[in-house]
Design an enzyme around this catalytic site. Structure first.
Site, PDB file in Angstrom:
ATOM      1  N   HIS A  56       0.846  -1.197   0.000  1.00 47.23           N
ATOM      2  CA  HIS A  56       0.000   0.000   0.000  1.00 47.23           C
ATOM      3  C   HIS A  56       0.880   1.245   0.000  1.00 47.23           C
ATOM      4  O   HIS A  56       2.049   1.197   0.428  1.00 47.23           O
ATOM      5  CB  HIS A  56      -0.884   0.015   1.240  1.00 47.23           C
ATOM      6  CG  HIS A  56      -1.958  -1.023   1.223  1.00 47.23           C
ATOM      7  ND1 HIS A  56      -3.033  -0.988   2.080  1.00 47.23           N
ATOM      8  CD2 HIS A  56      -2.137  -2.127   0.469  1.00 47.23           C
ATOM      9  CE1 HIS A  56      -3.814  -2.020   1.858  1.00 47.23           C
ATOM     10  NE2 HIS A  56      -3.290  -2.737   0.874  1.00 47.23           N
ATOM     11  N   GLU A  58       0.890   3.791   1.920  1.00 43.56           N
ATOM     12  CA  GLU A  58       1.373   4.152   3.249  1.00 43.56           C
ATOM     13  C   GLU A  58       2.565   3.295   3.670  1.00 43.56           C
ATOM     14  O   GLU A  58       3.529   3.803   4.252  1.00 43.56           O
ATOM     15  CB  GLU A  58       0.267   3.989   4.306  1.00 43.56           C
ATOM     16  CG  GLU A  58      -0.954   4.835   4.049  1.00 43.56           C
ATOM     17  CD  GLU A  58      -2.050   4.109   3.279  1.00 43.56           C
ATOM     18  OE1 GLU A  58      -3.235   4.365   3.550  1.00 43.56           O
ATOM     19  OE2 GLU A  58      -1.723   3.282   2.394  1.00 43.56           O
ATOM     20  N   CYS A  86      -6.096   1.846   5.831  1.00 39.38           N
ATOM     21  CA  CYS A  86      -6.749   0.608   6.246  1.00 39.38           C
ATOM     22  C   CYS A  86      -6.187   0.206   7.615  1.00 39.38           C
ATOM     23  O   CYS A  86      -5.262   0.830   8.136  1.00 39.38           O
ATOM     24  CB  CYS A  86      -6.497  -0.504   5.223  1.00 39.38           C
ATOM     25  SG  CYS A  86      -4.786  -1.095   5.199  1.00 39.38           S
ATOM     26  N   CYS A  89      -2.356  -0.561   7.543  1.00 39.74           N
ATOM     27  CA  CYS A  89      -1.525   0.641   7.470  1.00 39.74           C
ATOM     28  C   CYS A  89      -1.605   1.443   8.766  1.00 39.74           C
ATOM     29  O   CYS A  89      -0.596   2.000   9.210  1.00 39.74           O
ATOM     30  CB  CYS A  89      -1.939   1.491   6.277  1.00 39.74           C
ATOM     31  SG  CYS A  89      -1.572   0.686   4.696  1.00 39.74           S
TER      32      CYS A  89
END
Length: 147
Positions: A56, A58, A86, A89
């Protein structure tokens, strides 16, 4: 003299990263990490390209910023993310002890707040910065996927 380094300024940089993700067929989420009004990390989703569910924006930004700083903690850093993190993260951001998170669009289905996730108690969160622009990009992506 007016400070040009506002939350909107850095969110625009995160939106540029989201555009890069979109161009690669990735879910369009972008992130930048800032310290003292200077971007030290830029990233976007790479889950498809890397065939890695943890890639992701992040997560990529945390790793890049930690490498830049030479340590695992992101104290005094701000992460700008186009979409609410999410739960995975949020957990990584918790452990990084990041000072502040600014995100654009909320994610009512998979965002950390809807899944009971937590951040470090000292982390400041600002939501809704350029929410319409960030949300529109996500909606457009998923509408195109359904066609």
């Amino acid at each position: 003299m007016e400070n040009i380094y506002t939350d909107e300024y850095f969110m625009k940089k995160a939106l540029q990263e989201a555009e890069y993700a979109l161009a690669k067929g990735e879910i369009p989420i972008g992130a930048v990490v800032v310290v003292n009004d200077r971007i030290i990390a830029r990233s976007h989703n790479l889950t498809e390209m890397l065939t890695d569910v943890t890639a992701h924006a992040e997560m990529q930004a945390i790793t890049s910023a930690a490498n830049y700083l030479g340590g695992k903690y992101l104290k005094e850093c701000v992460m700008y993310i186009t979409v609410e993190p999410c739960q995975m993260c949020a957990g990584a951001l918790y452990w990084s002890q990041i000072t502040k998170i600014v995100y654009g669009a909320s994610d009512n289905k998979r965002g950390y707040t809807s899944m009971g996730g937590k951040l470090h108690p000292k982390t400041v969160v600002v939501s809704g910065v350029m929410e319409e622009e960030c949300g529109t990009m996500m909606k457009r992506f998923f509408e195109d996927k359904r066609r």
